[in-house]
Structure formats: structure tokens, C-alpha cells
Design a protein around this motif. Structure first.
Motif, PDB file in Angstrom:
ATOM      1  N   GLN A 147      -8.410  53.986 -36.921  1.00  0.00           N
ATOM      2  CA  GLN A 147      -7.780  53.382 -35.763  1.00  0.00           C
ATOM      3  C   GLN A 147      -6.877  52.218 -36.150  1.00  0.00           C
ATOM      4  OE1 GLN A 147     -10.584  52.397 -32.698  1.00  0.00           O
ATOM      5  NE2 GLN A 147     -10.939  54.541 -32.191  1.00  0.00           N
ATOM      6  N   ILE A 148      -5.888  51.984 -35.308  1.00  0.00           N
ATOM      7  CA  ILE A 148      -5.046  50.799 -35.441  1.00  0.00           C
ATOM      8  C   ILE A 148      -5.771  49.674 -34.715  1.00  0.00           C
ATOM      9  CG2 ILE A 148      -2.812  49.765 -34.884  1.00  0.00           C
ATOM     10  CD1 ILE A 148      -1.626  52.600 -34.910  1.00  0.00           C
ATOM     11  N   VAL A 149      -6.156  48.651 -35.434  1.00  0.00           N
ATOM     12  CA  VAL A 149      -7.017  47.613 -34.858  1.00  0.00           C
ATOM     13  C   VAL A 149      -6.255  46.348 -34.485  1.00  0.00           C
ATOM     14  CG1 VAL A 149      -9.060  48.445 -36.050  1.00  0.00           C
ATOM     15  CG2 VAL A 149      -7.600  46.756 -37.171  1.00  0.00           C
ATOM     16  N   GLU A 150      -4.974  46.315 -34.748  1.00  0.00           N
ATOM     17  CA  GLU A 150      -4.202  45.106 -34.466  1.00  0.00           C
ATOM     18  C   GLU A 150      -4.115  44.833 -32.969  1.00  0.00           C
ATOM     19  OE1 GLU A 150       0.291  43.316 -35.196  1.00  0.00           O
ATOM     20  OE2 GLU A 150      -0.470  44.946 -36.414  1.00  0.00           O
ATOM     21  N   GLU A 151      -4.331  43.583 -32.582  1.00  0.00           N
ATOM     22  CA  GLU A 151      -4.227  43.190 -31.188  1.00  0.00           C
ATOM     23  C   GLU A 151      -2.759  42.984 -30.817  1.00  0.00           C
ATOM     24  OE1 GLU A 151      -6.517  39.683 -30.734  1.00  0.00           O
ATOM     25  OE2 GLU A 151      -8.435  40.655 -31.143  1.00  0.00           O
ATOM     26  N   PHE A 152      -2.515  43.060 -29.513  1.00  0.00           N
ATOM     27  CA  PHE A 152      -1.162  42.797 -29.034  1.00  0.00           C
ATOM     28  C   PHE A 152      -0.852  41.315 -29.214  1.00  0.00           C
ATOM     29  CE2 PHE A 152       1.896  41.372 -25.956  1.00  0.00           C
ATOM     30  CZ  PHE A 152       2.878  42.334 -26.020  1.00  0.00           C
ATOM     31  N   LYS A 153       0.144  41.039 -30.042  1.00  0.00           N
ATOM     32  CA  LYS A 153       0.537  39.653 -30.284  1.00  0.00           C
ATOM     33  C   LYS A 153       1.969  39.640 -30.790  1.00  0.00           C
ATOM     34  CE  LYS A 153      -0.779  35.477 -32.828  1.00  0.00           C
ATOM     35  NZ  LYS A 153      -1.701  34.891 -33.832  1.00  0.00           N
ATOM     36  N   ALA A 154       2.855  39.003 -30.030  1.00  0.00           N
ATOM     37  CA  ALA A 154       4.258  38.932 -30.433  1.00  0.00           C
ATOM     38  C   ALA A 154       4.374  38.264 -31.796  1.00  0.00           C
ATOM     39  CB  ALA A 154       5.066  38.165 -29.393  1.00  0.00           C
ATOM     40  N   GLY A 155       5.109  38.898 -32.689  1.00  0.00           N
ATOM     41  CA  GLY A 155       5.274  38.367 -34.032  1.00  0.00           C
ATOM     42  C   GLY A 155       4.428  39.088 -35.060  1.00  0.00           C
ATOM     43  N   SER A 156       3.567  40.005 -34.607  1.00  0.00           N
ATOM     44  CA  SER A 156       2.737  40.769 -35.531  1.00  0.00           C
ATOM     45  C   SER A 156       3.522  41.974 -36.050  1.00  0.00           C
ATOM     46  CB  SER A 156       1.457  41.230 -34.830  1.00  0.00           C
ATOM     47  OG  SER A 156       1.775  42.080 -33.738  1.00  0.00           O
ATOM     48  N   VAL A 157       2.899  42.736 -36.944  1.00  0.00           N
ATOM     49  CA  VAL A 157       3.586  43.866 -37.574  1.00  0.00           C
ATOM     50  C   VAL A 157       4.033  44.897 -36.545  1.00  0.00           C
ATOM     51  CG1 VAL A 157       3.336  45.806 -39.166  1.00  0.00           C
ATOM     52  CG2 VAL A 157       2.373  43.570 -39.755  1.00  0.00           C
ATOM     53  N   TYR A 158       3.139  45.247 -35.629  1.00  0.00           N
ATOM     54  CA  TYR A 158       3.468  46.284 -34.653  1.00  0.00           C
ATOM     55  C   TYR A 158       4.217  45.750 -33.435  1.00  0.00           C
ATOM     56  CZ  TYR A 158       0.386  49.376 -37.294  1.00  0.00           C
ATOM     57  OH  TYR A 158      -0.190  50.138 -38.287  1.00  0.00           O
ATOM     58  N   PHE A 159       4.174  44.439 -33.244  1.00  0.00           N
ATOM     59  CA  PHE A 159       4.854  43.833 -32.096  1.00  0.00           C
ATOM     60  C   PHE A 159       5.718  42.661 -32.567  1.00  0.00           C
ATOM     61  CE2 PHE A 159       0.830  45.648 -30.672  1.00  0.00           C
ATOM     62  CZ  PHE A 159       1.250  46.488 -29.655  1.00  0.00           C
ATOM     63  N   PRO A 160       6.758  42.946 -33.337  1.00  0.00           N
ATOM     64  CA  PRO A 160       7.615  41.871 -33.861  1.00  0.00           C
ATOM     65  C   PRO A 160       8.381  41.173 -32.743  1.00  0.00           C
ATOM     66  CG  PRO A 160       8.632  44.004 -34.245  1.00  0.00           C
ATOM     67  CD  PRO A 160       7.253  44.285 -33.723  1.00  0.00           C
ATOM     68  N   VAL A 161       8.777  39.952 -33.002  1.00  0.00           N
ATOM     69  CA  VAL A 161       9.538  39.194 -32.014  1.00  0.00           C
ATOM     70  C   VAL A 161      10.877  39.888 -31.766  1.00  0.00           C
ATOM     71  CG1 VAL A 161      10.686  37.005 -31.513  1.00  0.00           C
ATOM     72  CG2 VAL A 161       8.454  37.021 -32.649  1.00  0.00           C
ATOM     73  N   ALA A 162      11.172  40.137 -30.489  1.00  0.00           N
ATOM     74  CA  ALA A 162      12.430  40.800 -30.133  1.00  0.00           C
ATOM     75  C   ALA A 162      13.583  39.815 -30.286  1.00  0.00           C
ATOM     76  CB  ALA A 162      12.357  41.317 -28.703  1.00  0.00           C
ATOM     77  N   GLU A 163      14.597  40.217 -31.029  1.00  0.00           N
ATOM     78  CA  GLU A 163      15.715  39.326 -31.324  1.00  0.00           C
ATOM     79  C   GLU A 163      16.922  39.559 -30.423  1.00  0.00           C
ATOM     80  OE1 GLU A 163      16.468  40.076 -35.404  1.00  0.00           O
ATOM     81  OE2 GLU A 163      14.579  39.197 -36.109  1.00  0.00           O
ATOM     82  N   VAL A 164      16.991  40.706 -29.765  1.00  0.00           N
ATOM     83  CA  VAL A 164      18.176  41.026 -28.963  1.00  0.00           C
ATOM     84  C   VAL A 164      18.111  40.355 -27.600  1.00  0.00           C
ATOM     85  CG1 VAL A 164      18.485  43.231 -30.110  1.00  0.00           C
ATOM     86  CG2 VAL A 164      17.130  43.111 -28.024  1.00  0.00           C
ATOM     87  N   LYS A 165      19.255  40.243 -26.984  1.00  0.00           N
ATOM     88  CA  LYS A 165      19.352  39.643 -25.658  1.00  0.00           C
ATOM     89  C   LYS A 165      20.171  40.565 -24.756  1.00  0.00           C
ATOM     90  CE  LYS A 165      17.084  35.845 -26.601  1.00  0.00           C
ATOM     91  NZ  LYS A 165      15.787  35.531 -25.961  1.00  0.00           N
ATOM     92  N   GLY A 166      19.545  41.627 -24.292  1.00  0.00           N
ATOM     93  CA  GLY A 166      20.216  42.532 -23.375  1.00  0.00           C
ATOM     94  C   GLY A 166      20.056  42.066 -21.946  1.00  0.00           C
ATOM     95  N   ASN A 167      20.347  42.946 -21.003  1.00  0.00           N
ATOM     96  CA  ASN A 167      20.315  42.572 -19.587  1.00  0.00           C
ATOM     97  C   ASN A 167      19.321  43.372 -18.755  1.00  0.00           C
ATOM     98  OD1 ASN A 167      22.511  40.663 -19.811  1.00  0.00           O
ATOM     99  ND2 ASN A 167      23.874  42.437 -20.028  1.00  0.00           N
ATOM    100  N   THR A 168      18.568  44.262 -19.389  1.00  0.00           N
ATOM    101  CA  THR A 168      17.699  45.150 -18.624  1.00  0.00           C
ATOM    102  C   THR A 168      16.247  44.688 -18.641  1.00  0.00           C
ATOM    103  OG1 THR A 168      19.127  47.033 -19.156  1.00  0.00           O
ATOM    104  CG2 THR A 168      16.921  47.531 -18.330  1.00  0.00           C
ATOM    105  N   SER A 169      15.693  44.502 -17.455  1.00  0.00           N
ATOM    106  CA  SER A 169      14.261  44.237 -17.311  1.00  0.00           C
ATOM    107  C   SER A 169      13.579  45.565 -17.003  1.00  0.00           C
ATOM    108  CB  SER A 169      14.005  43.250 -16.173  1.00  0.00           C
ATOM    109  OG  SER A 169      14.558  41.983 -16.466  1.00  0.00           O
ATOM    110  N   LEU A 170      12.442  45.800 -17.625  1.00  0.00           N
ATOM    111  CA  LEU A 170      11.782  47.091 -17.430  1.00  0.00           C
ATOM    112  C   LEU A 170      10.278  46.986 -17.637  1.00  0.00           C
ATOM    113  CD1 LEU A 170      10.966  48.381 -20.452  1.00  0.00           C
ATOM    114  CD2 LEU A 170      13.439  48.615 -20.603  1.00  0.00           C
ATOM    115  N   GLN A 171       9.598  48.006 -17.147  1.00  0.00           N
ATOM    116  CA  GLN A 171       8.167  48.175 -17.374  1.00  0.00           C
ATOM    117  C   GLN A 171       7.917  49.591 -17.871  1.00  0.00           C
ATOM    118  OE1 GLN A 171       7.224  46.697 -13.255  1.00  0.00           O
ATOM    119  NE2 GLN A 171       5.439  45.801 -14.274  1.00  0.00           N
ATOM    120  N   ILE A 172       7.076  49.719 -18.882  1.00  0.00           N
ATOM    121  CA  ILE A 172       6.649  51.027 -19.368  1.00  0.00           C
ATOM    122  C   ILE A 172       5.336  51.362 -18.671  1.00  0.00           C
ATOM    123  CG2 ILE A 172       5.950  52.396 -21.352  1.00  0.00           C
ATOM    124  CD1 ILE A 172       8.911  51.637 -21.367  1.00  0.00           C
TER     125      ILE A 172
END
Length: 487
Positions: free
Chosen positions: A286-311
Motif C-alpha cells: 500500500q501507499i502509506v503517505e498521508e495527504f500533505k502539500a509538499g510531499s512526494v505524491y502531493f507536491p506544491v502546485a507552482e502554476v497559477k491558472g484560473n480554474t477552480s474545481l473539485q474532483i
């Protein structure tokens, strides 16, 4: 002798009725599905139980439970923080569409751990060749990980191209994980990914099913289509992996679908969905990494687009039909227009009533479906509901330039959704789906422009045209409609 045969038949029928009642009521179902299955089992003695074995059985709870364990990623803590932020009601001018859709946003945060992601770059892709050229180009640039999840991965030209590219990246030391559905990928042997596994990649059928031959379920399939690359780039939509989705099969001709490429924090939702599905499939690795911005699977997003969304994801592991509820929220919110594209149109009463209410209230409601079937019963049921829609003033279009497989809705040119979920019972209740709900006028306008272009290759179906259909065709449509809760 005749009396003995008569008694035997009578006993068989009684046993069939008892068996039908026990089989249907031993698992919790909605009323429509219950009556549909009783109809099948009562009037098709013996054969009905064979059909039920393929279509009616539910997933065991021990397979559903891991899919519900969102707390493993600490998503509950993230969502609680975002709910507090949303309550502050601090929206900029760029977030006006989000503010106007605040109740819808809150619904998803409460029911699906679906956090609102802002400032994304979103690209709409409607051609299979363009999509896979783009996916392959991004995979080649991958440095850390590649996560792939598709309902269908065929052993054909495009399927082999994908596999060989993944093998190359695994050889380079990039983490490669692949999930596919054994039924959707019928004909693709598990050995298809043997070399990838030997090179250090990992590829498994969803929930660990070995093959379609040992998995007698047509329902509860992994219908999602997700690609995540380095946690920074994500893809979601309607395309599968196969030559027919690139228009290479004469049966369907040009394949018209819709997919999204997302760059930004919106990828977090796709990544977390993949991780949950992966952990439910492979209990040992299993992938055991917790959701945390800046981690391997959840890197800090660098772009600045205009779309807000929900998955937003949906499936038999959900107590609430979240994607359907999202569709309903969008339809009820409409003041000007509701434009829908779906290969299958088999809505339940709540969705059908919402569309009727919108149309009779002066909203421009349009539905676009294929002009040809890919599944006979499903298509006849789709035609039946298209006929009913036309009666209430909904504009129904048959797409004539090949096969339209897009699953999109755009409302008032402001909010929209694209994903894997069709407008039918199966996507609402029976299969595992994922959609992106977007709060951005620019994206909505683009989808409207694409829709208007598709209309140029479509024909408007009137009530008079439906009424002129042969009696036999109308019968097939009406009969198929009776089975709609289980199609």
C-alpha cells in the motif's frame, strides 16, 4: 404421466419464485432495481439466475471497506480545515462563480472529501490521437512516479505503445503503478504487463480480480480513467486505452470523446483517488503517505491558472450518489441553459424530473447522444428516454459523425463537469466513477463552443420523428426501459 410433468413444472416454478425472492431481498437495493430483478427472475426461470450471477451480485463488504478508508490519507483533517475556510466567505472577484456555487461546493466537501482546488490550468481535449500524444509526452518527462487507472486497456497498437513507454520509465527507476478493470479490458491477458512487473513496475486488475473469466460480475466495475504524473499533471475524462478510441475501428468510425488535462492542485484529487483504489487492490504494497502539500505524491502546485474545481468520485462504496447529486444541483441551479452529452441516457426519475422541470421553466435544455448503438439494450433504453425528453421540449440531438462517448454537462456558461460518469443508472449506482466539477466561465464557454461545433454534425430529433418509428422499435425501446435499473 402428464400430471406428473405438470406437478414437476409447478414445483419448479414455486422453487423459482422462492429462490427469486430470497436472491433479490438478501441484499439491500432500491425499489426500481428490486422490481426489475424480480421481473427477470420470475419470467426467465433458471436463465434469470444465470443473468443475475453475471449482473446482479454485489461486491463483498471486505472489498468495499478499504475504498471507504479516506482517513488513512488524513483527508478528514484537510476537509475540516477547508470547511472552516469556506465559512469565512472570503471570495475574490475571480472566485465569483465559486461563490455563486457555494452550496454545491459545500455538498461535495461534506460527502466526498472533495476539497476545492483553485488556480488550476485546464485543457480540454476531444481527440484521442491528441490526448495520447500529450499523455505520452508527459510520461516521457516523468521523474518520480506515474499512476495509471483505466476501465479499458486493450492489447492493441495504442495499448502496446503505452505499455512499452511505461516499461521504459520503470527501467529508468520511475515508480509505475497501473490499475485496469478486468471486464472492461476483456481480451487483455494479465501477462500483458508481465515485463513491466519484472522491471519493477506494478500492474494489477482493480480489486485484485485475476480475469474476467473468474469474475462473473458485469456491475461494480472500475469505470474511472485517471493518469497522474509526478503529482503535478493529471488527466481525467471519457477516453479509454484502445485503438477504437482513436477512431481506428470501422464499426464506430471517428470516436468523439472529452478529456481534461489538469495542472495544479486539482491533481491532488486524482492522486488521492488513485491511492485509495490502489490500496484497496494491493493490500500488501500500500501507499502509506498521508495527504500533505509538499510531499512526494502531493507536491506544491507552482502554476497559477484560473480554474477552480473539485474532483468527485462515486461508486458502490458510497452511501450517496454524489455525482448524480452534483448533476441535480447543476440542473436545478440553471437559469439559462443545460447542455448535456452522454453516450447513454438512462436517467432515474429524479434526474428526468429535473430536466423536465428545467425545460418547462424556460431553460434551454439540450441532450446529445450517439446515432448508433454499442450495446443493443442500453441504446434502445436510451432512445426511449430521448423520446420522453423530446415530449417535454428538451432538444435531443443524434451525433452523426461517428460515436460520441463524451460525458459532459455545462450550465449557464458558468459551471461544468467532465468525467467518466454517464447519464445512467450504472454510473449513478453500480460502477466506480470520477468527474471534475469546474467553476470557471472560460472552461464552460469552451465546452459550449465544442457543443455548438458538434451540433453541426448532429440531427435534431423531434417528437414527430420518434412517433413515426415502427411499432416493433417502440416495443424494444419500452421493453428495454423496464430493465433500465439494471442495464
Amino acid at each position: 404421466m402428464f400430471q406428473i410433468i405438470k406437478d414437476i413444472i409447478y414445483i419448479i416454478l414455486i422453487l423459482n419464485i422462492i429462490g427469486a425472492v430470497y436472491t433479490v431481498f438478501r441484499q439491500r437495493r432500491d425499489i426500481a432495481a428490486t422490481w426489475a430483478w424480480l421481473l427477470v427472475l420470475f419470467f426467465l426461470p433458471g436463465v434469470g439466475f444465470v443473468i443475475y450471477a453475471f449482473v446482479g451480485r454485489k461486491l463483498p463488504e471486505n472489498k468495499l471497506f478499504p475504498l471507504k478508508s479516506k482517513t488513512r490519507l488524513q483527508l478528514d483533517q484537510v476537509m475540516e480545515h477547508q470547511r472552516r475556510e469556506l465559512k469565512k466567505n472570503e471570495f475574490t472577484a475571480a472566485d465569483q462563480v465559486v461563490k455563486d456555487s457555494e452550496r454545491m461546493v459545500q455538498f461535495f466537501t461534506k460527502t466526498d472529501y472533495s476539497f476545492l482546488n483553485r488556480r488550476n490550468e485546464v485543457q480540454i481535449i476531444t481527440d484521442g490521437n491528441e490526448l495520447f500524444d500529450d499523455i505520452f509526452a508527459e510520461i516521457k518527462k516523468a521523474k518520480k512516479h506515474i499512476h495509471v487507472e483505466f476501465y479499458t486497456i486493450y492489447d492493441d497498437q495504442i495499448g502496446n505503445q503505452l505499455r512499452e513507454l511505461l516499461e521504459e520509465k520503470a527501467r529508468e527507476g520511475v515508480e509505475v503503478k497501473v490499475l485496469w478493470d478486468s471486464w472492461g479490458s476483456l481480451g487483455t491477458k494479465r501477462s500483458f504487463f508481465k515485463k513491466l512487473n519484472e522491471l519493477g513496475g506494478e500492474a494489477y486488475p482493480f480489486l485484485g480480480t485475476r480475469s474476467a473469466l473468474t469474475d462473473f460480475r458485469l456491475n461494480f466495475r472500475d469505470h474511472r480513467k485517471i493518469v497522474v504524473i509526478d503529482g503535478k499533471i493529471g488527466y481525467v475524462g471519457g477516453f479509454n486505452v484502445g485503438d477504437q478510441y482513436l477512431g481506428r475501428k470501422k464499426k464506430f468510425g471517428y470516436w468523439r470523446d472529452t478529456h481534461l488535462k489538469i495542472i495544479g492542485s486539482g491533481v491532488y484529487g486524482l492522486q488521492s483517488r488513485f491511492i485509495l483504489d490502489w490500496n484497496a487492490t494491493d493490500r500488501k504494497k500500500q501507499i502509506v503517505e498521508e495527504f500533505k502539500a509538499g510531499s512526494v505524491y502531493f507536491p506544491v502546485a507552482e502554476v497559477k491558472g484560473n480554474t477552480s474545481l473539485q474532483i468527485v468520485s462515486n461508486g458502490p462504496d458510497s452511501d450517496i450518489e454524489k455525482i448524480k447529486m452534483g448533476y441535480l444541483k447543476m440542473i436545478h441551479k440553471a437559469r439559462e441553459s443545460v447542455w448535456i452529452q452522454s453516450p447513454y441516457l438512462i436517467p432515474d426519475d429524479s434526474v428526468l424530473d429535473a430536466l423536465r422541470l428545467a425545460a418547462t421553466s424556460g431553460v434551454d435544455v439540450r441532450v446529445m447522444i450517439p446515432c448508433m448503438p454499442d450495446h443493443a439494450f442500453v441504446y434502445r433504453a436510451t432512445q426511449y428516454y430521448a423520446w420522453q425528453c423530446a415530449k417535454w421540449g428538451i432538444k435531443v440531438y443524434y451525433y452523426n459523425n461517428g460515436f460520441i462517448h463524451a460525458k459532459t454537462m455545462v450550465v449557464d456558461g458558468k459551471i461544468s463537469t467532465v468525467g467518466s460518469a454517464n447519464m445512467d443508472f450504472r454510473s449513478f449506482k453500480l460502477n466506480f466513477e470520477v468527474n471534475a466539477f469546474m467553476y470557471d466561465e472560460n472552461i464552460a464557454k469552451q465546452l459550449q463552443e465544442i457543443y455548438e461545433e458538434d451540433i453541426k454534425h448532429s440531427s435534431l430529433q423531434t417528437v414527430a420523428m420518434f412517433n413515426k418509428q415502427s411499432t416493433w422499435l417502440k416495443f424494444k425501446q419500452t421493453f428495454s426501459r423496464l430493465l433500465s435499473p439494471i442495464l
